[in-house]
Scaffold this motif. Structure first.
Motif, short mmCIF file in Angstrom:
data_model
loop_
_atom_site.label_atom_id
_atom_site.label_comp_id
_atom_site.label_asym_id
_atom_site.label_seq_id
_atom_site.Cartn_x
_atom_site.Cartn_y
_atom_site.Cartn_z
N TYR A 203 0.80 -1.22 0.00
CA TYR A 203 0.00 0.00 0.00
C TYR A 203 0.84 1.28 0.00
O TYR A 203 0.29 2.38 0.05
CB TYR A 203 -0.93 0.01 1.22
CG TYR A 203 -2.04 -1.03 1.15
CD1 TYR A 203 -3.19 -0.80 0.40
CD2 TYR A 203 -1.91 -2.24 1.82
CE1 TYR A 203 -4.20 -1.75 0.34
CE2 TYR A 203 -2.93 -3.19 1.77
CZ TYR A 203 -4.06 -2.95 1.03
OH TYR A 203 -5.07 -3.89 0.96
N SER A 204 2.15 1.12 -0.05
CA SER A 204 3.07 2.28 -0.02
C SER A 204 2.79 3.18 1.18
O SER A 204 2.61 4.40 1.05
CB SER A 204 2.95 3.09 -1.33
OG SER A 204 3.29 2.31 -2.44
N VAL A 205 2.72 2.54 2.35
CA VAL A 205 2.48 3.27 3.60
C VAL A 205 3.62 2.97 4.57
O VAL A 205 4.42 2.05 4.36
CB VAL A 205 1.13 2.87 4.25
CG1 VAL A 205 -0.02 3.22 3.32
CG2 VAL A 205 1.10 1.39 4.61
N ARG A 206 3.69 3.76 5.63
CA ARG A 206 4.69 3.54 6.66
C ARG A 206 4.00 3.67 8.03
O ARG A 206 3.49 4.73 8.36
CB ARG A 206 5.84 4.53 6.54
CG ARG A 206 6.93 4.40 7.61
CD ARG A 206 7.59 3.03 7.58
NE ARG A 206 8.25 2.76 6.33
CZ ARG A 206 9.52 3.07 6.08
NH1 ARG A 206 10.25 3.67 7.02
NH2 ARG A 206 10.04 2.77 4.92
N PHE A 207 3.97 2.57 8.77
CA PHE A 207 3.36 2.58 10.09
C PHE A 207 4.34 3.13 11.12
O PHE A 207 5.55 2.89 11.04
CB PHE A 207 2.96 1.16 10.51
CG PHE A 207 1.94 0.51 9.61
CD1 PHE A 207 0.65 1.01 9.52
CD2 PHE A 207 2.28 -0.60 8.85
CE1 PHE A 207 -0.29 0.42 8.69
CE2 PHE A 207 1.35 -1.21 8.02
CZ PHE A 207 0.05 -0.70 7.93
N THR A 208 3.82 3.86 12.10
CA THR A 208 4.65 4.30 13.21
C THR A 208 4.97 3.09 14.08
O THR A 208 4.37 2.02 13.94
CB THR A 208 3.93 5.35 14.06
OG1 THR A 208 2.75 4.75 14.64
CG2 THR A 208 3.54 6.56 13.23
N SER A 209 5.92 3.25 15.00
CA SER A 209 6.30 2.13 15.87
C SER A 209 5.13 1.64 16.71
O SER A 209 4.95 0.43 16.89
CB SER A 209 7.46 2.54 16.78
OG SER A 209 7.13 3.71 17.52
N PHE B 214 -8.72 7.49 11.81
CA PHE B 214 -7.41 7.39 11.19
C PHE B 214 -6.29 7.66 12.20
O PHE B 214 -6.49 8.38 13.17
CB PHE B 214 -7.28 8.40 10.04
CG PHE B 214 -8.20 8.14 8.88
CD1 PHE B 214 -7.74 7.51 7.74
CD2 PHE B 214 -9.53 8.53 8.94
CE1 PHE B 214 -8.59 7.28 6.67
CE2 PHE B 214 -10.39 8.30 7.88
CZ PHE B 214 -9.92 7.67 6.73
N VAL B 215 -5.14 7.09 11.90
CA VAL B 215 -3.93 7.33 12.69
C VAL B 215 -3.10 8.38 11.97
O VAL B 215 -2.85 8.26 10.76
CB VAL B 215 -3.09 6.04 12.84
CG1 VAL B 215 -1.86 6.31 13.69
CG2 VAL B 215 -3.92 4.91 13.42
N VAL B 216 -2.68 9.42 12.68
CA VAL B 216 -1.73 10.38 12.11
C VAL B 216 -0.37 9.69 12.10
O VAL B 216 0.23 9.45 13.14
CB VAL B 216 -1.68 11.68 12.92
CG1 VAL B 216 -0.59 12.60 12.38
CG2 VAL B 216 -3.03 12.39 12.89
N SER B 217 0.08 9.35 10.90
CA SER B 217 1.24 8.48 10.79
C SER B 217 2.50 9.26 10.42
O SER B 217 2.90 9.35 9.25
CB SER B 217 0.98 7.40 9.73
OG SER B 217 1.98 6.42 9.75
N ASP B 218 3.11 9.84 11.44
CA ASP B 218 4.37 10.58 11.26
C ASP B 218 5.19 10.41 12.52
O ASP B 218 4.90 11.01 13.55
CB ASP B 218 4.10 12.06 10.98
CG ASP B 218 5.36 12.83 10.60
OD1 ASP B 218 6.47 12.36 10.95
OD2 ASP B 218 5.23 13.89 9.97
N GLU B 219 6.22 9.60 12.46
CA GLU B 219 7.04 9.28 13.62
C GLU B 219 7.76 10.51 14.17
O GLU B 219 8.20 10.52 15.32
CB GLU B 219 8.07 8.20 13.24
CG GLU B 219 8.67 7.46 14.41
CD GLU B 219 7.76 6.37 14.96
OE1 GLU B 219 7.22 6.57 16.06
OE2 GLU B 219 7.60 5.33 14.29
N ASN B 220 7.91 11.54 13.35
CA ASN B 220 8.64 12.73 13.79
C ASN B 220 7.82 13.69 14.64
O ASN B 220 8.37 14.60 15.25
CB ASN B 220 9.17 13.48 12.56
CG ASN B 220 10.18 12.67 11.77
OD1 ASN B 220 11.05 12.03 12.34
ND2 ASN B 220 10.04 12.67 10.45
N LEU B 221 6.51 13.48 14.68
CA LEU B 221 5.65 14.37 15.45
C LEU B 221 5.70 14.01 16.93
O LEU B 221 5.76 12.84 17.29
CB LEU B 221 4.21 14.28 14.96
CG LEU B 221 3.93 14.73 13.53
CD1 LEU B 221 2.45 14.60 13.20
CD2 LEU B 221 4.39 16.16 13.31
#
Length: 277
Positions: free
Chosen positions: A51-57, A159-166
């Motif tokens: 799906y070309s996505v990236r899950f947070t940890s 939805f999950v806000v998927s940005d590990e940097n936040l």
């Protein structure tokens, strides 16, 4: 009741408590005997590529311990005097619900864009003067949305806000420009979303109404109260302005109408000023 603070421990607590609740005949329709179906690390890697996505940890940890259940939720509603029964997905199954997931991944964009031309006529302050050209409107919106953090579907329109940097990665209910925070972290968002499957209510007698009403256990309510306290670091880049477009969004940031918030938060001050005119 002791609700684990550690996220992994919390997920196992959630698993045990929901499955116990679903083992009882009194649980909601469609959930009787339901079990969670976790994913392996290899399966999660496969899903990210597909799906070309990236899950947070934390999202990965959720998928490894919970992910989705092996039952469909049964929803009943009345339509022109007829009772309609439908089977609906509870939490999305990333291995089986390809059609639903492909569709829902695109929906935040489409819902928000539709709100520009719909009766809502949404237009953010940061976009400047609204052009008459539909092509220019779409160009402005597309540029803005390209900066919005990835929103990955969890269940329904949540939805999950998927940005590990936040610093904060909230769980959001998204319906076009109507965006509500379910929790400012994954733990609180899940607790909020699955509250009706956890047996975490007590019956409290109301003297005035002479009736019993359900209330969250004090320890659960305290988690929500603490999580939704105002914190100036709470932010979702670009999307925050959309979250604050309607007054209902203020509660997501604990930005209720009082003067000290208007001084500190320029976006809120803008909308308060408009309403006072």
């Amino acid at each position: 009741m002791e609700i684990p603070v550690n996220f992994t421990d919390f997920l196992y607590w959630l698993k045990e408590r929901t499955e116990r609740f679903w083992s009882e005949n009194t649980c909601q329709k469609g959930f009787y005997g339901a079990k969670w179906q976790p994913l392996s690390e290899k399966q999660i890697d496969f899903v990210e590529l597909k799906y070309s996505v990236r899950f947070t940890s934390e999202h990965r940890e959720f998928l490894k311990i919970l992910h989705a259940i092996d039952k469909k939720e049964i929803v009943e509603y009345e339509d022109e005097g007829e009772i309609i029964t439908e089977k609906c997905t509870f939490f999305y199954n990333w291995l089986e619900d390809e059609k639903e997931i492909t569709k829902v991944l695109k929906e935040p964009y489409q819902w928000m864009f539709d709100d520009i031309d719909s009766v809502n006529k949404v237009w953010l302050k940061s976009w400047g003067i609204k052009p008459k050209s539909a092509e220019k409107i779409k160009k402005i919106f597309d540029k803005w949305f390209s900066n919005v953090p990835s929103l990955l579907p969890l269940t329904g329109s949540v939805f999950v806000v998927s940005d590990e940097n936040l610093e904060w990665q909230p769980i959001l209910s998204v319906r076009g420009s109507d965006i509500v925070t379910m929790g400012w972290d994954f733990r609180t968002g899940l607790l909020n979303e699955i509250r009706d499957h956890l047996d975490i209510y007590i019956e409290v007698f109301d003297e005035e109404d002479q009736m019993f009403y359900p209330e969250l256990l004090p320890e659960v309510q305290d988690i929500f109260d603490q999580n939704f306290k105002y914190d100036e670091t709470k932010d979702v880049p670009y999307l925050k302005e959309m979250m604050l477009y309607w007054s209902s969004g203020w509660s997501s940031f604990d930005m209720t109408y009082h003067p000290e918030n208007a001084k500190v938060h320029p976006i809120v001050k803008t909308y308060i000023a408009e309403e006072e005119v």
